[in-house]
Design an enzyme around this catalytic site. Structure first.
Site, mmCIF file in Angstrom:
data_model
loop_
_atom_site.group_PDB
_atom_site.id
_atom_site.type_symbol
_atom_site.label_atom_id
_atom_site.label_comp_id
_atom_site.label_asym_id
_atom_site.label_seq_id
_atom_site.Cartn_x
_atom_site.Cartn_y
_atom_site.Cartn_z
ATOM 1 N N GLY A 133 0.832 -1.208 0.000
ATOM 2 C CA GLY A 133 0.000 0.000 0.000
ATOM 3 C C GLY A 133 0.864 1.254 0.000
ATOM 4 O O GLY A 133 0.589 2.224 -0.728
ATOM 5 N N LYS A 168 -1.673 -17.697 -6.536
ATOM 6 C CA LYS A 168 -0.221 -17.893 -6.454
ATOM 7 C C LYS A 168 0.256 -17.892 -5.002
ATOM 8 O O LYS A 168 1.302 -18.465 -4.682
ATOM 9 C CB LYS A 168 0.530 -16.878 -7.323
ATOM 10 C CG LYS A 168 0.464 -15.413 -6.856
ATOM 11 C CD LYS A 168 1.473 -15.044 -5.803
ATOM 12 C CE LYS A 168 1.235 -13.669 -5.241
ATOM 13 N NZ LYS A 168 2.056 -13.362 -4.064
ATOM 14 N N ARG A 228 6.772 -13.275 1.160
ATOM 15 C CA ARG A 228 6.558 -13.479 2.596
ATOM 16 C C ARG A 228 5.878 -14.813 2.885
ATOM 17 O O ARG A 228 6.173 -15.461 3.892
ATOM 18 C CB ARG A 228 5.698 -12.330 3.147
ATOM 19 C CG ARG A 228 6.344 -10.980 2.957
ATOM 20 C CD ARG A 228 5.384 -9.842 3.217
ATOM 21 N NE ARG A 228 4.252 -9.848 2.292
ATOM 22 C CZ ARG A 228 3.297 -8.932 2.260
ATOM 23 N NH1 ARG A 228 3.330 -7.933 3.123
ATOM 24 N NH2 ARG A 228 2.311 -8.993 1.399
#
Ligand code: NAD
Ligand code: G3P
Length: 393
Positions: free
Chosen positions: A48, A239, A303
């Site tokens: 963001g 994904k 991550r």
């Protein structure tokens, strides 16, 4: 109190002619100059914040955008005792989610959701997917009805009738058109202005897609518009489940061939699932940045991969939630909840056997199977084809 802009004197180049359209943009038509657009970013995490930086730079370059870009911040108190929004507005850095990167003086952090979107004609949604439903409900009746939205959110919701893409949720709750932007986009790398690509998925109007392409494009961030919202969004969503599988493989130290196999099997399941749910999804979309490229980058450096690697190293004895909190410090995983949402759909349709990788990732995340199960299903896969799916293999 709503923050105010301190940066009007910072505007540059407003008297110069508009720069040429970015690569991929053919025709902005009269939308380019007919009115000024006001861009707001809803979300201020790792991606963001980078999204705000990108659009804020372009808002200063192009005369048909207001300089100020408001970024809604889910307020929190930092260990220093200061509010995150105050620190962002004082330092122009999101010290928690994107440290050491200047966002631009024209990014104004705003903890007031309604004020952040006030008068905005271009709304960028970029929060973890689990929060978007609540945010949209709070925004009902508060956004301009001529506003356009775009979702950078990789995730989906599951309703009684099946999966509901986030772009659809935004359109249904707010009554405005919503495109998507997905791609091989690890936020920290784009923040450092390293070259990468992305895909804008749009539904009907190419003119709208071109505006989104323009507002995000930089020489180091090249965007291709594709008329396939569902295909682009499902790529970005699914994904994350493949990335969990890749991280498990890393944690088990199984090597590159195994990881490449998992990526290939994952991409195949992504394609079959997407086409079964939305037959309009195009094969070519899987070759765009949102498809194969995002699978690669997320399985190498994301991550989800990182936390899944730790999960496998601890032999599943520490939960994903615990590892997420420890390793990501407030950033959120999307892959584990997406695997659960996906599993709900697969179970309801009796498709579990058809999607062995997706199913196994969920069962590993819940502790039903050990991490090593990530490579123990594939011998069964080819014979299990539900009606209608064979054509997609
Ligand atoms: N980070 C990346 O590299 C990257 C790249 C592409 C796409 N995305 C996608 O972008 C979306 C947003 O991810 P991100 O990386 O910007 O966020 P993040 O994971 O870095 O940060 C989590 C955000 O959630 C906010 N939050 C926490 N609790 C909340 C609540 N109750 N309500 C609302 N917000 C709350 C936090 O304030 C923070 O802004 C995700 O769907 C992600 O998959 C991320
Ligand atoms: O860090 P991840 O796993 O959330 O992935 C980040 C981006 O989606 C990669 O394109």
């Amino acid at each position: 109190m709503a923050p105010t802009s301190h940066h009007q004197e910072q505007r540059q180049h407003t008297d110069l002619p508009a720069p040429p359209p970015p690569p991929g943009v053919t025709n902005l038509g009269d939308m380019q100059y007919s009115k000024k657009d006001r861009v707001a970013v809803i979300g201020s995490g790792n991606w963001g914040s980078v999204a705000a930086k990108l659009v804020a730079e372009n808002a200063l370059i192009y005369p048909h955008y207001y300089d100020e870009v408001r970024m809604w911040v889910y307020e929190e108190i930092l260990p220093s005792g200061q509010k995150l929004t105050d620190v962002i507005n004082a330092t122009h850095e999101n010290v928690k989610y994107l440290p050491n990167i200047k966002l631009g003086l024209n990014v104004v952090a705003d903890p007031d959701l309604h004020n952040a979107v006030k008068d905005a004609t271009m709304l960028i949604f970029v929060t973890p997917h689990q929060f978007v439903d609540g945010i949209c409900k709070r925004l009902q009746g508060k956004v301009r009805q001529d506003a356009k939205a775009i979702s950078l959110i990789k995730g989906m919701e599951v309703k009684k009738e099946g999966p509901c893409m986030i772009s659809t949720l935004i359109t249904e709750v707010l009554g405005i058109e919503c495109s998507v932007l997905m791609g091989a986009n690890i936020a920290n790398e784009i923040a450092q202005e390293k070259f990468s690509e992305a895909t804008v998925g749009y539904r009907d109007e190419k003119k709208v897609a071109d505006k989104w392409v323009q507002v995000f494009s930089k020489s180091y961030f090249q965007i291709t518009p594709v008329k396939d919202v569902e295909g682009v969004e499902l790529c970005g969503t699914l994904k994350n489940v493949v990335a969990i599988a890749a991280g498990l493989v890393d944690g088990l130290q199984m090597g590159n061939n195994t990881k490449a196999a998992i990526m290939r099997i994952g991409l195949r399941e992504m394609r079959v699932f997407s086409k079964l749910i939305f037959p309009s999804v195009r094969d070519s979309t899987f070759f765009e940045s949102c498809g194969v490229a995002d699978v690669i980058t997320t399985c190498l450096g994301g991550r989800n991969r990182k936390v899944a690697e730790a999960f496998a190293k601890h032999e599943g004895k520490r939960s994903f939630d615990e590892l997420e909190a420890e390793l990501l410090q407030g950033q959120k995983l999307q892959g584990v909840s997406t695997a659960a949402e996906l599993f709900e759909v697969l179970k309801a349709r009796k498709w579990e056997d058809q999607f062995p990788l997706f199913t196994t990732v969920h069962r590993i995340a819940t502790g039903e199977l050990p991490p090593s199960a990530v490579v123990e299903y594939s011998e069964h896969a080819p014979s299990m084809v539900v009606e209608g799916a064979a054509q997609y293999y």
